[in-house]
Design an enzyme around this catalytic site. Structure first.
Site, PDB file in Angstrom:
ATOM      1  N   ASN A 277       0.946  -0.999  -0.274  1.00 54.91           N
ATOM      2  CA  ASN A 277       0.101  -0.004  -0.087  1.00 54.91           C
ATOM      3  C   ASN A 277       0.701   1.082  -0.093  1.00 54.91           C
ATOM      4  OD1 ASN A 277      -1.410   2.385   1.187  1.00 54.91           O
ATOM      5  ND2 ASN A 277      -3.204   0.616   2.039  1.00 54.91           N
TER       6      ASN A 277
ATOM      7  N   HIS B 248       0.727   5.982   2.198  1.00 53.22           N
ATOM      8  CA  HIS B 248       1.696   6.803   2.657  1.00 53.22           C
ATOM      9  C   HIS B 248       3.571   7.387   2.186  1.00 53.22           C
ATOM     10  CE1 HIS B 248      -1.260   6.683   6.201  1.00 53.22           C
ATOM     11  NE2 HIS B 248      -0.509   5.422   5.731  1.00 53.22           N
TER      12      HIS B 248
ATOM     13  N   HIS C 159      -5.640   3.685  -1.254  1.00 49.59           N
ATOM     14  CA  HIS C 159      -7.103   4.098  -1.194  1.00 49.59           C
ATOM     15  C   HIS C 159      -7.585   5.463  -1.383  1.00 49.59           C
ATOM     16  CE1 HIS C 159      -9.397   3.986   2.905  1.00 49.59           C
ATOM     17  NE2 HIS C 159     -10.193   4.282   1.995  1.00 49.59           N
TER      18      HIS C 159
ATOM     19  N   ARG D 188      -9.290   8.176  -1.330  1.00 49.83           N
ATOM     20  CA  ARG D 188     -11.000   8.191  -0.172  1.00 49.83           C
ATOM     21  C   ARG D 188     -11.247  10.003  -0.603  1.00 49.83           C
ATOM     22  NH1 ARG D 188      -9.192   7.043   5.600  1.00 49.83           N
ATOM     23  NH2 ARG D 188     -10.577   8.121   6.423  1.00 49.83           N
TER      24      ARG D 188
ATOM     25  N   ARG E 269      -7.438  12.668   0.370  1.00 50.79           N
ATOM     26  CA  ARG E 269      -6.336  13.758   2.022  1.00 50.79           C
ATOM     27  C   ARG E 269      -4.737  13.036   1.202  1.00 50.79           C
ATOM     28  NH1 ARG E 269      -7.650  10.518   7.519  1.00 50.79           N
ATOM     29  NH2 ARG E 269      -9.223  11.011   7.458  1.00 50.79           N
TER      30      ARG E 269
ATOM     31  N   GLU F 136      -8.758   0.570  -2.827  1.00 50.19           N
ATOM     32  CA  GLU F 136      -9.519   0.563  -1.951  1.00 50.19           C
ATOM     33  C   GLU F 136     -10.355   1.351  -1.333  1.00 50.19           C
ATOM     34  OE1 GLU F 136      -7.251   1.015   1.627  1.00 50.19           O
ATOM     35  OE2 GLU F 136      -6.342  -0.879   1.786  1.00 50.19           O
TER      36      GLU F 136
ATOM     37  N   THR G 266      -8.056   3.489   8.310  1.00 45.08           N
ATOM     38  CA  THR G 266      -9.620   3.139   8.255  1.00 45.08           C
ATOM     39  C   THR G 266      -9.561   2.423   9.933  1.00 45.08           C
ATOM     40  OG1 THR G 266      -9.036   2.349   6.419  1.00 45.08           O
ATOM     41  CG2 THR G 266     -11.020   1.579   6.849  1.00 45.08           C
TER      42      THR G 266
ATOM     43  N   GLU H 113     -11.156  -9.022   3.830  1.00 46.41           N
ATOM     44  CA  GLU H 113      -9.861  -8.648   3.780  1.00 46.41           C
ATOM     45  C   GLU H 113     -10.404  -8.695   5.556  1.00 46.41           C
ATOM     46  OE1 GLU H 113      -7.455  -5.909   2.426  1.00 46.41           O
ATOM     47  OE2 GLU H 113      -6.777  -5.404   4.127  1.00 46.41           O
TER      48      GLU H 113
ATOM     49  N   HIS I  27      -3.659  -4.378   7.652  1.00 45.86           N
ATOM     50  CA  HIS I  27      -4.264  -3.272   8.482  1.00 45.86           C
ATOM     51  C   HIS I  27      -3.083  -3.704   9.472  1.00 45.86           C
ATOM     52  CE1 HIS I  27      -5.447   0.254  10.603  1.00 45.86           C
ATOM     53  NE2 HIS I  27      -6.143   0.528   9.711  1.00 45.86           N
TER      54      HIS I  27
HETATM   55  N1  PXP Z   1      -5.694  -2.632   4.894  1.00 43.23           N
HETATM   56  C1  PXP Z   1      -6.823  -1.659   4.200  1.00 43.23           C
HETATM   57  C2  PXP Z   1      -8.654  -2.435   3.903  1.00 43.23           C
HETATM   58  C3  PXP Z   1      -6.599  -0.540   4.828  1.00 43.23           C
HETATM   59  O1  PXP Z   1      -7.666   0.530   4.890  1.00 43.23           O
HETATM   60  C4  PXP Z   1      -5.797   0.336   5.637  1.00 43.23           C
HETATM   61  C5  PXP Z   1      -4.569   1.060   5.652  1.00 43.23           C
HETATM   62  O2  PXP Z   1      -5.451   1.799   4.258  1.00 43.23           O
HETATM   63  C6  PXP Z   1      -4.438  -1.737   5.145  1.00 43.23           C
HETATM   64  C7  PXP Z   1      -5.120  -2.414   4.897  1.00 43.23           C
HETATM   65  C8  PXP Z   1      -3.347  -1.322   4.783  1.00 43.23           C
HETATM   66  O3  PXP Z   1      -2.507  -0.784   6.437  1.00 43.23           O
HETATM   67  P1  PXP Z   1      -0.700  -0.625   6.747  1.00 43.23           P
HETATM   68  O4  PXP Z   1      -0.871   0.763   6.613  1.00 43.23           O
HETATM   69  O5  PXP Z   1      -1.630   0.118   8.767  1.00 43.23           O
HETATM   70  O6  PXP Z   1      -0.602  -1.351   6.782  1.00 43.23           O
END
Ligand code: PXP
Length: 237
Positions: free
Chosen positions: A7, A10, A43, A45, A49, A70, A101, A151, A191
């Protein structure tokens, strides 16, 4: 062997801190793939953001593995997904005030509306996962709605304050992974997973894929994206 979807939200969070062009999640996604990521997750949003529409469009064109979008199950997002055509959509709950989330989808209460979004996305040839808490009734509802997979939300496990709490959460994840798999759902997890806590979760055989972002992007500040992705991919596999 489980897969790792990286992901890159960030990377965009850092860019948006200055509303500048760098660092670019598009470049980060390519570097993650070159380091061995099996997929890329973004993701989009509602408040934009971090990830912007332009990021999703370009990553769609450049992604050589599997793009997982996402999104909340809103009319706007469903129409973006049907146009952009990621291989996979993960439907997540979204609240404007949250930092990230915070919990799984309320699948049981929103069966009718979720089921409509799931059908539209599936008709567009997209694999649909629901981001859910590890609860038996939620696995059954996800199956009734027609999702391709779930998930499992690992945030409570990751943030557990004690060993007992962490073990109890792990048991819930194991039980739900097993039930979901019996129901024919694909099982992913994500997550809050990091280089330490991912080890116990990866022992669960039904989990085919992990979506991991924050810990990888944070580590890449020290060791670079290539190394950070390689290290996590080794752990996950
Ligand atoms: N899965 C989902 C559905 C999420 O919303 C997120 C965060 O955007 C993640 C996985 C990844 O989480 P993390 O950034 O804490 O690894």
């Amino acid at each position: 062997m489980a897969r790792l979807s990286v992901n890159v939200d960030h990377v965009a969070t850092v860019r948006q801190a200055r509303r500048d062009h760098e660092p670019d999640p598009v470049a980060a996604a390519s570097m993650a793939e070159l380091a061995g990521a099996d997929g890329i997750t973004v993701h989009l949003r509602e408040d934009r953001r971090h990830i912007q529409d332009r990021d999703v469009e370009i990553i769609r064109m450049t992604c050589k593995t599997v793009l997982n979008l996402e999104m909340a199950a809103t009319t706007e997002m469903v129409s973006i997904a049907l146009r952009v055509k990621p291989e996979m959509v993960t439907i997540v709950p979204e609240k404007r005030e949250e930092l990230t989330t915070e919990g799984g989808l309320d699948v049981v209460c929103c069966e009718a509306s979720l089921s409509a979004s799931v059908s539209k996305l599936k008709a567009g040839g997209i694999h649909v996962n629901l981001f859910v808490d590890a609860l038996p009734e939620v696995m059954k509802a996800s199956h009734r709605i027609g999702a391709d997979g779930v998930e499992l939300h690992t945030g409570t496990y990751a943030n557990a304050g004690s060993k007992d709490e962490r073990e109890a959460e792990l048991e819930k994840i194991k039980a739900s992974a097993s039930l979901a798999s019996e129901l024919g759902l694909k099982v992913h997890a994500g997550h809050g997973l990091d280089y330490r806590n991912v080890q116990a979760v990866r022992e669960i055989p039904e989990i085919e894929e992990f979506a991991i972002g924050f810990s990888i992007i944070a580590r890449s500040v020290y060791v670079g994206i290539d190394m950070a992705v390689r290290e996590m991919a080794d752990l996950v596999r």
